[in-house]
Scaffold this active site. Structure first.
Site, PDB file in Angstrom:
ATOM      1  N   HIS A   1       0.815  -1.217   0.000  1.00  0.00           N
ATOM      2  CA  HIS A   1       0.000   0.000   0.000  1.00  0.00           C
ATOM      3  C   HIS A   1       0.848   1.266   0.000  1.00  0.00           C
ATOM      4  CE1 HIS A   1       0.305  -0.134   4.526  1.00  0.00           C
ATOM      5  NE2 HIS A   1       0.285   1.176   4.374  1.00  0.00           N
TER       6      HIS A   1
ATOM      7  N   ASP B   1       0.316  -7.609   1.380  1.00  0.00           N
ATOM      8  CA  ASP B   1       0.670  -6.201   1.576  1.00  0.00           C
ATOM      9  C   ASP B   1       2.185  -6.011   1.649  1.00  0.00           C
ATOM     10  OD1 ASP B   1       0.166  -3.479   1.761  1.00  0.00           O
ATOM     11  OD2 ASP B   1       0.043  -3.499   3.945  1.00  0.00           O
TER      12      ASP B   1
ATOM     13  N   SER C   1       4.223   2.513   8.087  1.00  0.00           N
ATOM     14  CA  SER C   1       4.031   1.377   7.185  1.00  0.00           C
ATOM     15  C   SER C   1       5.306   1.057   6.428  1.00  0.00           C
ATOM     16  CB  SER C   1       2.918   1.669   6.190  1.00  0.00           C
ATOM     17  OG  SER C   1       1.686   1.760   6.829  1.00  0.00           O
TER      18      SER C   1
END
Length: 197
Positions: free
Chosen positions: A4, A39, A118
């Site tokens: 992402h 992811d 992230s």
């Protein structure tokens, strides 16, 4: 890093990906392979030949204990080089999103993970990589999640598979397996009448 994080750059020829190190050095990078279902994304940095980069030691996540101290590193809310500490709150968590997507087997931690963390590492107290920070619960405080490094070990052969990456038919398939000194790859199968055969 996470899928992402680079998703908008993948497939967009006008996008450029840049990686900035703690030293302040900036390098262009290209996305080598992605796994949206986990992811995860692999990137290659374009660094001068004489550049020395220290790799992180890959740990394992199968022996994690609830209450074990962990460290999350990232750039939360644009605040670079932020280190937070906490404990493993739970393992094998499932996180569901409104679009029907879910991630399974996640590490839950109370080490602060915010937007910008992230793709950063979740480390044990020895500095070994045990997870990749991926998400947080926006409706709660200090409930963050990381992809266990063992999932990374599992999906790396698939992400590095030349047939998947380049759309060519070689006919060789590999799997990861664990040895006392780390992960290795071995041939799983060879397709009949393929170049590998």
């Amino acid at each position: 890093t996470n899928w992402h994080v680079v998703a908008r750059a993948v497939g967009n020829n006008n996008s450029q990906v840049e990686v900035r190190l703690k030293s302040g050095a900036k390098y262009s990078a290209r996305v080598l392979s992605t796994s949206p279902e986990y992811d995860l994304a692999l990137m290659q940095l374009n660094v001068p030949a004489n550049t020395k980069l220290e790799p992180v030691t890959m740990g394992d996540s199968k022996s994690l204990m609830i209450g074990e101290t962990v460290i999350a590193i990232g750039n939360p809310l644009g605040l670079s080089d932020t280190v937070t500490a906490g404990v493993i709150s739970a393992v094998d968590r499932e996180l569901e999103f409104g679009d029907g997507k879910s991630f399974k087997g996640l590490i839950q931690t109370d080490a602060s993970i915010n937007p910008g963390n992230s793709g950063g590492p979740l480390l044990n107290i020895l500095g070994d990589l045990i997870g990749v920070n991926t998400a947080m619960r926006g409706d709660a405080q200090n409930i963050g999640f990381a992809i266990p490094v063992d999932q990374l070990h599992k999906v790396l052969p698939e992400m590095l598979d030349v047939e998947r990456r380049y759309g060519i038919n070689v006919g060789i398939h590999v799997v990861a397996f664990e040895t006392p000194d780390g992960s290795r790859l071995k041939i799983k199968s060879i397709d009949p009448d393929s170049p590998a055969h």
